[in-house]
Design a protein around this motif. Structure first.
Motif, PDB file in Angstrom:
ATOM      1  N   ALA A 277       0.696   7.118  14.051  1.00 46.58           N
ATOM      2  CA  ALA A 277       0.279   5.721  14.232  1.00 46.58           C
ATOM      3  C   ALA A 277       0.699   4.851  13.055  1.00 46.58           C
ATOM      4  N   GLU A 278       0.606   5.391  11.847  1.00 44.92           N
ATOM      5  CA  GLU A 278       0.927   4.596  10.658  1.00 44.92           C
ATOM      6  C   GLU A 278       2.428   4.508  10.418  1.00 44.92           C
ATOM      7  N   GLY A 279       3.158   5.475  10.946  1.00 38.62           N
ATOM      8  CA  GLY A 279       4.610   5.454  10.768  1.00 38.62           C
ATOM      9  C   GLY A 279       5.087   6.102   9.491  1.00 38.62           C
ATOM     10  N   LYS A 280       4.177   6.717   8.734  1.00 42.25           N
ATOM     11  CA  LYS A 280       4.595   7.430   7.526  1.00 42.25           C
ATOM     12  C   LYS A 280       3.496   8.385   7.090  1.00 42.25           C
ATOM     13  N   GLY A 281       3.903   9.366   6.297  1.00 45.93           N
ATOM     14  CA  GLY A 281       2.954  10.359   5.820  1.00 45.93           C
ATOM     15  C   GLY A 281       2.396   9.989   4.454  1.00 45.93           C
ATOM     16  N   VAL A 282       1.601  10.893   3.931  1.00 43.12           N
ATOM     17  CA  VAL A 282       0.964  10.705   2.628  1.00 43.12           C
ATOM     18  C   VAL A 282       2.022  10.823   1.535  1.00 43.12           C
ATOM     19  N   ASP A 283       1.950   9.956   0.524  1.00 43.40           N
ATOM     20  CA  ASP A 283       2.901  10.004  -0.596  1.00 43.40           C
ATOM     21  C   ASP A 283       2.390  10.832  -1.755  1.00 43.40           C
TER      22      ASP A 283
ATOM     23  N   VAL B  31       1.919   0.088   2.420  1.00 45.98           N
ATOM     24  CA  VAL B  31       1.238  -0.024   3.722  1.00 45.98           C
ATOM     25  C   VAL B  31       0.100  -1.027   3.569  1.00 45.98           C
ATOM     26  N   GLU B  32      -0.435  -1.436   4.694  1.00 49.59           N
ATOM     27  CA  GLU B  32      -1.553  -2.378   4.660  1.00 49.59           C
ATOM     28  C   GLU B  32      -2.774  -1.714   4.028  1.00 49.59           C
ATOM     29  N   VAL B  33      -3.389  -2.407   3.104  1.00 52.20           N
ATOM     30  CA  VAL B  33      -4.594  -1.897   2.452  1.00 52.20           C
ATOM     31  C   VAL B  33      -5.802  -2.403   3.228  1.00 52.20           C
ATOM     32  N   LYS B  34      -6.409  -1.520   3.970  1.00 56.40           N
ATOM     33  CA  LYS B  34      -7.560  -1.874   4.795  1.00 56.40           C
ATOM     34  C   LYS B  34      -8.409  -0.630   4.992  1.00 56.40           C
TER      35      LYS B  34
ATOM     36  N   GLY C 110      -0.639  -6.599  -7.582  1.00 56.28           N
ATOM     37  CA  GLY C 110      -0.114  -7.094  -6.313  1.00 56.28           C
ATOM     38  C   GLY C 110       0.768  -6.109  -5.577  1.00 56.28           C
ATOM     39  N   ARG C 111       0.504  -4.813  -5.758  1.00 54.18           N
ATOM     40  CA  ARG C 111       1.305  -3.800  -5.058  1.00 54.18           C
ATOM     41  C   ARG C 111       0.474  -3.193  -3.937  1.00 54.18           C
ATOM     42  N   ARG C 112       1.059  -3.067  -2.757  1.00 55.03           N
ATOM     43  CA  ARG C 112       0.330  -2.545  -1.596  1.00 55.03           C
ATOM     44  C   ARG C 112       0.346  -1.021  -1.633  1.00 55.03           C
ATOM     45  N   VAL C 113      -0.744  -0.456  -2.126  1.00 48.81           N
ATOM     46  CA  VAL C 113      -0.912   0.999  -2.167  1.00 48.81           C
ATOM     47  C   VAL C 113      -2.288   1.311  -1.602  1.00 48.81           C
ATOM     48  N   TYR C 114      -2.305   2.104  -0.539  1.00 47.82           N
ATOM     49  CA  TYR C 114      -3.572   2.493   0.080  1.00 47.82           C
ATOM     50  C   TYR C 114      -4.070   3.763  -0.595  1.00 47.82           C
ATOM     51  N   VAL C 115      -5.324   3.715  -1.081  1.00 45.96           N
ATOM     52  CA  VAL C 115      -5.928   4.854  -1.765  1.00 45.96           C
ATOM     53  C   VAL C 115      -7.237   5.180  -1.058  1.00 45.96           C
ATOM     54  N   ALA C 116      -7.447   6.468  -0.768  1.00 47.86           N
ATOM     55  CA  ALA C 116      -8.666   6.863  -0.054  1.00 47.86           C
ATOM     56  C   ALA C 116      -9.122   8.235  -0.531  1.00 47.86           C
ATOM     57  N   CYS C 117     -10.419   8.486  -0.367  1.00 49.03           N
ATOM     58  CA  CYS C 117     -11.010   9.778  -0.706  1.00 49.03           C
ATOM     59  C   CYS C 117     -11.531  10.450   0.565  1.00 49.03           C
TER      60      CYS C 117
END
Length: 293
Positions: A115-121, A103-106, A74-81
């Protein structure tokens, strides 16, 4: 692709997001036009070379493993390749994997920091073939300058894993020192390690299961459940047969008792008739004695 506002021209050969100062002065419609105009797909080139399974599979497995894990807890973490990342006025780049916390996971076409208001972690690159300079030198400098807190490089061919972290108040990466062969990620709250030529993520001592492992576990659980269902159904069938046999035995016993009751009633009827005949005979005998006397 829509055209960006006239105040910002996107070069198709070097697409960049507007500087932050310009972004801050744009209207919401202008910002949306910029986002729509930023390319998310590129022709095959040095920036997006074709890849084989040895390069593709580790990052795809990492995305599925991390995405599934954070969804389960239940943790909001966006992961992408390979998602195009746009920092203000900076060259686009697309790491093999990125993670962004809280952030929102979508689904997204690009990651726009403005636009997102933050950079990559966190960024991760998979190295298989070719020069290691880009991943182990150029990116180390560039990602640190962008303020990406953690950066990992998985050299699959050489079976090596390296990690870098920004220290507080430091604009340069410091190597993450391995602990018992693993690298701790403060961003993910997990450890990264190798099993042969596979990249694995660990929570404590336990490795996070990959998709195929979860499917295998699910298949085993389903198999066990089906076995238990079959065994239960078999026991129920045996119990039904036992109950049917018991019911037949009781029916036979009931019929036997009914037959005995019928015979007893018949015997009682006969006894009553015999008793009545005897009473009649005695009465007749008494009458005859009275007449003779």
């Amino acid at each position: 692709m829509q055209r960006a506002p006239s105040s910002w021209v996107i070069d198709p050969d070097d697409p960049r997001a507007p500087p932050q100062e310009l972004w801050d002065h744009m209207t919401p419609d202008e910002r949306q036009r910029v986002l729509d105009a930023l390319p998310s797909e590129f022709e095959v080139s040095e920036a997006s070379p074709p890849e084989g399974d040895f390069h593709f599979n580790p990052k795809a497995a990492a995305k599925e493993t991390l995405g599934g894990y954070f969804q389960r807890i239940g943790r909001r973490v966006y992961v992408a390749c390979e998602l195009p990342v746009y920092y203000p006025a900076d060259r686009m780049f697309a790491p093999d994997l990125i993670a962004v916390l809280d952030v929102e996971v979508k689904e997204r076409n690009v990651w726009s920091v403005s636009a997102e208001g933050k950079g990559v972690d966190l960024a991760l690159e998979v190295l298989w073939s070719g020069s290691s300079k880009k991943d182990l030198e150029d990116n180390v400098t560039r990602y640190a300058s962008l303020g990406i807190p953690e950066y990992f490089v998985f050299d699959r061919r050489r079976r090596r894993l390296r990690g870098f972290r920004l220290a507080a108040g430091n604009a340069r990466y410091q190597p993450i020192v391995p602990q018992e062969g693993r690298l701790a990620s403060a961003v993910l709250g997990l450890d990264l390690g190798l099993e042969g030529d596979r990249l694995r993520f660990f929570h404590g001592l336990a490795p996070l299961p990959e998709t195929h492992e979860l499917l295998a576990r699910l298949g085993a659980m389903v198999g066990d459940l089906e076995t238990r269902i079959d065994e239960t159904e078999q026991r129920l069938d045996e119990e039904r047969r036992r109950l049917d046999e018991e019911r037949r035995r009781l029916d036979e016993e009931r019929r036997r008792l009914d037959e005995e009751r019928r015979r007893a009633d018949e015997e009682r009827r006969r006894a009553d008739e015999a008793e009545q005949r005897l009473a009649e005979a005695l009465a007749e005998l008494a009458r005859l004695k009275r007449e003779r006397g």
